[in-house]
Motif scaffolding. Structure first.
Motif, mmCIF file in Angstrom:
data_model
loop_
_atom_site.group_PDB
_atom_site.id
_atom_site.type_symbol
_atom_site.label_atom_id
_atom_site.label_comp_id
_atom_site.label_asym_id
_atom_site.label_seq_id
_atom_site.Cartn_x
_atom_site.Cartn_y
_atom_site.Cartn_z
ATOM 1 N N LEU A 70 0.850 -1.184 0.000
ATOM 2 C CA LEU A 70 0.000 0.000 0.000
ATOM 3 C C LEU A 70 0.890 1.239 0.000
ATOM 4 C CD1 LEU A 70 -2.712 -0.898 2.701
ATOM 5 C CD2 LEU A 70 -3.022 -0.862 0.205
ATOM 6 N N PRO A 71 0.495 2.296 -0.717
ATOM 7 C CA PRO A 71 1.284 3.533 -0.675
ATOM 8 C C PRO A 71 1.210 4.159 0.711
ATOM 9 C CG PRO A 71 -0.749 3.855 -1.920
ATOM 10 C CD PRO A 71 -0.646 2.388 -1.640
ATOM 11 N N PRO A 72 2.228 4.950 1.093
ATOM 12 C CA PRO A 72 2.287 5.499 2.446
ATOM 13 C C PRO A 72 1.029 6.235 2.919
ATOM 14 C CG PRO A 72 4.399 5.793 1.390
ATOM 15 C CD PRO A 72 3.467 5.250 0.330
ATOM 16 N N PRO A 73 0.401 7.098 2.103
ATOM 17 C CA PRO A 73 -0.796 7.776 2.617
ATOM 18 C C PRO A 73 -1.931 6.812 2.940
ATOM 19 C CG PRO A 73 0.059 8.921 0.686
ATOM 20 C CD PRO A 73 0.775 7.604 0.766
ATOM 21 N N VAL A 74 -2.073 5.765 2.132
ATOM 22 C CA VAL A 74 -3.139 4.790 2.378
ATOM 23 C C VAL A 74 -2.818 3.979 3.625
ATOM 24 C CG1 VAL A 74 -4.387 2.803 1.457
ATOM 25 C CG2 VAL A 74 -3.740 4.687 -0.062
ATOM 26 N N MET A 75 -1.572 3.549 3.764
ATOM 27 C CA MET A 75 -1.197 2.785 4.952
ATOM 28 C C MET A 75 -1.329 3.637 6.216
ATOM 29 S SD MET A 75 -0.376 0.060 6.462
ATOM 30 C CE MET A 75 0.118 -1.127 5.210
ATOM 31 N N ALA A 76 -0.998 4.925 6.116
ATOM 32 C CA ALA A 76 -1.154 5.811 7.273
ATOM 33 C C ALA A 76 -2.614 5.863 7.711
ATOM 34 C CB ALA A 76 -0.648 7.207 6.943
#
Length: 211
Positions: A153-159
């Motif tokens: 998952l890309p960082p913003p989604v994982m965050a």
């Protein structure tokens, strides 16, 4: 005409007393609303041991009280984000420290999770969490770039996923399904990004031992 100093001195003690009352009301409101989200202002005034008119002098209504609690939570989040940054931490340690700090603040103000969205609205609620979200995104991006975290998952989604994980853990505590455990939250963060559970436990233990 300037008043003599003796005539103006009592104002300072009055201000200090007012500040003290306000702080006590907010602390009691945080505790009472955390236990009973439907607690009334009169009940909060009684629990804070202040006169009803004193509470209403600081907070004319429930909305004003919740706004003040949100401001306190916002300041606490900014402080926690700053405290989570430690020179020399690798991505795993940085994420563990971040999760531990967010748990401390969120556990204290988790009553806003049930009251916040409805009262504050999604936009302000998002602004409240923005410093934490941005710090989490930055740590995740660094971990992915260094090959320490999974890239599914890309960082913003994982965050956003990890933010919701914290919300779910706090709700589980409120339902009596989970004990208050910051270490578990931090381990869950690391496992979610691909760190093996045993390694995640070691990292969190080491971070907590260093303070």
């Amino acid at each position: 005409m300037t008043q003599p100093a003796a005539m103006t001195q009592p104002a300072a003690p009055r201000r200090r007393h007012a500040v003290s009352n306000r702080a006590r009301i907010l602390e009691v409101a945080r505790r009472e609303l955390g236990a009973r989200p439907d607690a009334t202002l009169d009940e909060i005034a009684q629990a804070a041991d202040v006169a009803r008119r004193t509470l209403y002098g600081h907070f004319p209504g429930r909305d004003a009280l919740l706004d003040a609690l949100a401001d306190d939570a916002s300041a606490a989040i900014v402080e926690a984000v700053a405290a989570s940054r430690r020179d020399g931490d690798g991505p795993e340690e940085a994420l563990a420290r971040f999760a531990l700090q967010m748990w401390r603040v969120g556990d204290r103000y988790r009553m806003l999770l049930s009251l916040g969205r409805h009262h504050l609205g999604e936009e302000r609620f998002g602004e409240l969490l923005a410093p934490a979200f941005e710090q989490g995104r930055a740590v995740l991006a660094r971990g992915q770039e260094e090959g320490r975290f999974a890239r599914h998952l890309p960082p913003p989604v994982m965050a956003a996923v990890l933010r919701d994980v914290l919300f779910s853990l706090w709700e589980s505590i409120d339902r009596g399904q989970l004990d208050d455990d910051a270490s578990l939250a931090a381990v869950t963060h690391l496992v979610a990004v691909g760190v093996p559970p045993a390694r995640a436990g070691e990292v969190v233990g080491a971070v907590r031992a260093r303070g």
